[in-house]
Design an enzyme around this catalytic site. Structure first.
Site, mmCIF file in Angstrom:
data_model
loop_
_atom_site.group_PDB
_atom_site.id
_atom_site.type_symbol
_atom_site.label_atom_id
_atom_site.label_comp_id
_atom_site.label_asym_id
_atom_site.label_seq_id
_atom_site.Cartn_x
_atom_site.Cartn_y
_atom_site.Cartn_z
ATOM 1 N N ARG A 202 0.832 -1.216 0.000
ATOM 2 C CA ARG A 202 0.000 0.000 0.000
ATOM 3 C C ARG A 202 0.864 1.262 0.000
ATOM 4 O O ARG A 202 0.587 2.225 -0.703
ATOM 5 C CB ARG A 202 -0.963 -0.058 1.214
ATOM 6 C CG ARG A 202 -1.904 1.093 1.422
ATOM 7 C CD ARG A 202 -2.825 1.507 0.274
ATOM 8 N NE ARG A 202 -3.272 0.521 -0.638
ATOM 9 C CZ ARG A 202 -3.324 0.703 -1.957
ATOM 10 N NH1 ARG A 202 -2.955 1.859 -2.503
ATOM 11 N NH2 ARG A 202 -3.707 -0.259 -2.747
ATOM 12 N N LYS B 166 2.213 25.456 -3.949
ATOM 13 C CA LYS B 166 0.976 24.814 -3.490
ATOM 14 C C LYS B 166 1.127 23.299 -3.561
ATOM 15 O O LYS B 166 0.533 22.642 -4.419
ATOM 16 C CB LYS B 166 -0.216 25.293 -4.335
ATOM 17 C CG LYS B 166 -0.467 26.792 -4.203
ATOM 18 C CD LYS B 166 -1.700 27.239 -4.964
ATOM 19 C CE LYS B 166 -1.939 28.741 -4.757
ATOM 20 N NZ LYS B 166 -3.070 29.253 -5.542
ATOM 21 N N LYS C 9 4.292 39.627 -3.938
ATOM 22 C CA LYS C 9 2.902 39.359 -4.286
ATOM 23 C C LYS C 9 2.003 40.496 -3.788
ATOM 24 O O LYS C 9 2.482 41.464 -3.194
ATOM 25 C CB LYS C 9 2.468 38.011 -3.723
ATOM 26 C CG LYS C 9 3.441 36.884 -4.092
ATOM 27 C CD LYS C 9 2.882 35.526 -3.857
ATOM 28 C CE LYS C 9 2.067 35.065 -5.062
ATOM 29 N NZ LYS C 9 1.573 33.681 -4.909
ATOM 30 N N GLU D 140 4.395 40.365 -8.805
ATOM 31 C CA GLU D 140 3.066 40.077 -9.327
ATOM 32 C C GLU D 140 2.379 41.384 -9.688
ATOM 33 O O GLU D 140 2.366 42.329 -8.903
ATOM 34 C CB GLU D 140 2.272 39.349 -8.230
ATOM 35 C CG GLU D 140 0.832 39.056 -8.579
ATOM 36 C CD GLU D 140 0.111 38.364 -7.425
ATOM 37 O OE1 GLU D 140 0.747 37.564 -6.692
ATOM 38 O OE2 GLU D 140 -1.077 38.646 -7.228
ATOM 39 N N ASP E 50 -0.931 38.050 -13.183
ATOM 40 C CA ASP E 50 -1.879 37.216 -12.466
ATOM 41 C C ASP E 50 -3.307 37.446 -12.908
ATOM 42 O O ASP E 50 -3.803 38.574 -12.897
ATOM 43 C CB ASP E 50 -1.749 37.496 -10.962
ATOM 44 C CG ASP E 50 -2.468 36.441 -10.144
ATOM 45 O OD1 ASP E 50 -2.339 35.239 -10.486
ATOM 46 O OD2 ASP E 50 -3.140 36.801 -9.168
#
Lengths: 285, 285, 285, 285, 285, 285
Positions: free
Chosen positions: A104, A139, A171, A201, A222
């Site tokens: 597994r 992410k 950002k 960004e 973006d």
């Protein structure tokens, strides 16, 4: 099998052991102890139940080896191979209890990594011939970043930052604090000197102007509509590398690439790519 | 915030630290150091970009707390809440650099767990009113099993075995080694005594007979067409608990549940549920 | 030596390394460095100084292997063997310094596990022929639970819960909170569904009635006089598995078993069993 | 509660967490989740079921604190106190689920350490008034050495070497390799210089002569009949510290001490002392 | 004290605990237990015995906090402060045993980091007014890289790569394998795309030409005589960033900087900077 | 290569892995992946760039082995060998990428340990023929104490206490708390009994008298002018071992040794010894 990934062996072993601890607990495999004689040996194949891009053979091998060094794991391909449903991708041979104890964990790792490589390759193919590259983001699944970024590379994608310490990427929240794109880029430029790239960004063309004026090396465009994206790319030519991001998927990636953008970053290839369906089939003996 | 999950705090902290180590590396957050003054404080909200089932508030809180104990994390709901796109689910307040350093780790955990809870709840709703329960499997992401199984419970699902040591589940490979379903169940029954449940996977009605004759407590009806499944369920009534598995998804779960089966196990809710889209938005101050 | 226990190798290695760290400290073995030439090789036997049940050969082997992979460890028996005082149970051969560095850790583990297996076997023999099983409890030595539970199995006993997550066992404090045995069992039954066993501790026959009425799978008959225990067992026949506990020792276990009880749980076999006396004797060369 | 032991807090926390991991597993406490409401608070006392020497309050407190920092742990005595059966030794107050999750780990540690302190104190009392000291050995439970040696001190005993790196102790196997007691002591003396004590094990008076001639600081008089021991002690007066060892127990320790020996080392106080019987009783509320 | 370094708290705590484990062993502080009453409280100052650049206050604070959370640590300055011999740099107040247990670990960390910051600042001052920056290398002390790189920043230096994964730096061994500087840079350029900087080590002007032709972003001018270095810098103007390395010390750094080179990397500031002499002086009370 | 140090293998491996994690990060070696073909094999030598005392071959070997078990590491000498600038001290052979990944970690460890051994040997030679021994202190680099103390032994020095638990050493702060040297020694003597050495730091001859009167085994003569030191040594003859400390260096050690002192402890050999310059040179193939 020679090691093709650059993930240090002990990092891989750590991941494998943690997964095996989860799966074996303290009591070990009750079923095998009850049903499988200790001396029984078995042979089996890991088989793909769906087509995709093979990735993670070393991780699977590490799972079997961690449980029992006497298990033989024979890869029947290499990471990056195209596989069809029904293809056998590895063979294992050894004590049946050991195979069952590792099964597994090996499959969970392998199907997760194949899933990422497969989704990545699909995107890469959709933009073949353009100059654009598919890149992943931060992410990622907690605890598996290095492996997932490896799977992206295997699928033909490129890695963006591994961590916050790799490069400067300004950002929206940073921009708000600094009081504008221009101010943020300037501060970053001053600290970074000439050895660190500064990426920022931007959300529209006026922010883009500020970014370019401030000397940004890369601009992250973006969530721009395609027309605005194309205009932005044109403006940046010869001045900054361009990166598109924001909700780009298999349906839209081609038109994004057609704008001439350099990089297309896609979060879901690491956080939401479906696992590839794999199984371990024992041979009748 | 009182602790609602039963995951020991240090296990959660371990997961969070490993993720933060991945994200901060050795160099820390270059961007914040360059752009955000050390003394700058900020306030922000974690906002859902899509509807779903909230899950993982404690994990998110742990990420902020691990980076900086002075960060205040205020949950605006509870795990299990239904959330709509645009809903704020938590507020954070503290040094801006600390918020930015923890942001990605907190969001990665939260969006992963919300994703699982959301997919689980969707399945659960589709079979409401039947007596069937949705259960997860051991097909989990390596390193995150306990958290993922928690997310399944939050979504209204039930957990099957946490590890191979929890119960006896005889699968096809065991059956092959033991020489048949009947033989396998008998061996297991003898070892298990009267305190451990014995479950066995069967593929057709004749194997089912063997299983029931051997005294299996639970039968796993794998990949059966609905009609065969219904027949199997009927046979088992009063004799064994029934579990359906094999490629069941949102489209098919209702008809599977309609057969009267007790448990429906679904692997993809832990290995392939798409993450829920979340963001941390800073407030203008 | 094939691995007979189901304790994952790395868990065993962790225990061994922690013990070796305790015993070698930072300075290593001052005595051997002072007195034993680096190149001196030696041969020795681990010898029992008292009769008992052999258990822990793998753990002993792991200690020598961890110190020096070149040490040869030859088991002269198998876990579970009956041994007499004076019996040699293993031979080791290798650099004398390595043997001396591993000696105490190997013997400490082996004598602890042999002690548990020996005490367990003694109890098991005293109730041979009855249908009762000896089981251990969660009263184990911190850090050694999996090994100690293994030793119980080797001695012929059975393991009860490994952890609080294995099964539901309602004890007096839970009953007090729930407001009675009946209420507690009902709550548990509702949550557990048909896949988890519910056990409840009862102190008298009226509590027993409540437990049976509520649908308990197993009743723990705690500290009952033998006559009451016999009555309880009779009541449970065909309705629930019975377990006796509370101060049962070698003198009393036979009469407890004679009541027809299914399980007899004994805490002291894991927390207070005396270690078996063992030594490592070097051969004159 | 001020910290009385010198065991670093994080070492204690490590032991506690490992034990809690064993006891809570991945699934946590199924019973409490099923039966005890999340918001239920409880109050209880740890009560001795037998007389003994109290030891391990900090370890018990650490177990409750690790599970839930909001639990209040109030010690009702200090390590080293004499306790009678029925005495309450600590009170705990907090969320009932937290108390139940920590209960077994806290009690396992406490009863183990109380057991060692109690056995040690019993021996110490039997030789009160003689100049002899009871010392422990390296025959400790793997993973718990520092705590067990602390318990010996609390019981009035003294610690011998913590590890092989603390001092030189030449035993029979070293003597055999070095070719005699005299040769072994000489080698050790040369290496040790004037800052490390050299101890040597001797089995008869002629070996003792060699040891003294070689300049041993301490002689370990192993397994000697009392008369020979007395003669040995007389010989050593003013020349070396004397230590008796080998099968000394509560019945024989007084006559051993009467010989005037300085130290009496006893292995079983750390490896075989029976645990003290303790329980956590909830108050009716 | 607010946290000025970007080293995650748990990484700092890991380093501190490992050091404390080394220093306290299993037996703790024998001297304090023998000589200092448990309840004795003390107050003391960390005093510089030599002038230098202060660095490491957080690490020192972490050592005291790890031993005993009740110790108060008051910094009397900030990392980066210039200190003179005799200056008090921090005050501690708490249980005397706790202060003594943490003292050596705190001082070892602090004097090591002050040493690096002091040596770095000395170099930085010698080239003030030139545009050159002092940078460190990967020649760091195993286990302390992040802290040492922080000390370099505090001393006014800059960090080069933290790890092999941060950037591409082609050194002599790579060049030999690739078959020349040009070939190596080309291969790197192809892989790196436009987001990763490519640096290459060159030993003479002809290699430099190849590097520039290949498109290197940075050239490492290794072990060049000053005249050649100056020529190389001139050639690179507007085409590549320049870095000098190789045996540069306090005596030679000014003339190296005078060439106009951008970066001067110095290995010994992290591997051989002498520790700053510090002591903890208790106040008479 | 046989293991000459007494550092347990897993402790060495821990240090090596931590260092490799620092150096490889998550992304691995970008340069080698870009420039060196995966199948390229290389051969190289570790070469000394300066004369010194060889130390740390095992640590270097461990670094290569940890990265890739297929790398062959051949030591061309033994720890303790005198080496000249230009000497080759080891050869490595294997996949070029593996050699390059381990290179920096291996060299960092080796050059650090050679540096300590070299500085120690220099001091030892300066006092050859006197009876004095060079000893190190607890002023070691956090995380590397056992390795550094090993390097001191290899250089011909001796180790003082490894940790605070090894022996009693009363320093100025203890004396202040106890209210004088005499009182401190008495308290220590009472606790220590006859098995632990008591050492005390004294600053003048009157404190020395107190120390001797109290029964100190060793006196630490701290920062004494040579004449006072000589007088102190004379006083101690036959009564206590003597140790000099405080700012002793290569220039002054001979006159310190000439006083007849037994031990000379020097902190800087572990905290400030300059690293030995070493490099890995690949062979042209």
């Amino acid at each position: 099998m020679s090691r093709s990934s650059s993930i240090p062996l002990w990092q891989l072993d750590d991941i494998v052991r943690r997964a095996l601890d989860e799966d074996l607990g303290q009591a070990g495999d009750l079923t095998s102890e009850a049903v499988v004689p200790a001396e029984h040996r078995a042979e089996g194949s890991i088989v793909a139940r769906a087509p995709g891009c093979l990735c993670g053979l070393e991780a699977a091998a590490a799972a079997f080896r961690a449980v029992d060094e006497s298990v033989e794991f024979e890869a029947l391909g290499r990471d990056g191979d195209e596989i069809a449903g029904g293809d056998r991708i590895a063979r294992v041979h050894g004590p049946a209890r050991s195979l069952l104890a590792a099964e597994r964990t090996a499959l969970n790792l392998l199907s997760h990594l194949c899933g990422i490589a497969t989704s990545t390759r699909d995107l890469v193919r959709r933009i073949e011939g353009t100059g654009a590259r598919v890149t992943c983001t931060r992410k990622t699944t907690p605890g598996l970043r290095a492996l997932e970024k490896y799977a992206v590379r295997i699928g033909g994608g490129h890695n963006h930052r591994f961590s916050l310490g790799d490069a400067i990427l300004i950002k929206d929240n940073h921009v708000a604090i600094a009081g504008g794109v221009g101010a943020a880029v300037e501060r970053a430029r001053a600290v970074a000197g000439h050895t660190v790239r500064v990426e920022v960004e931007v959300e529209d063309l006026s922010q883009l102007e500020e970014a370019l004026a401030g000397g940004a090396d890369i601009v992250l465009l973006d969530n721009m509509p395609v027309a605005m994206l194309a205009a932005a790319v044109t403006k940046c030519r010869g001045r900054a590398v361009t990166e598109a991001s924001g909700g780009i998927d298999a349906d839209t990636i081609a038109e994004v690439a057609a704008t001439g953008v350099d990089l297309i970053s896609v979060g879901w290839i690491t956080h939401s790519a479906p696992a590839l369906d794999l199984a371990l089939d024992f041979e009748s003996t």
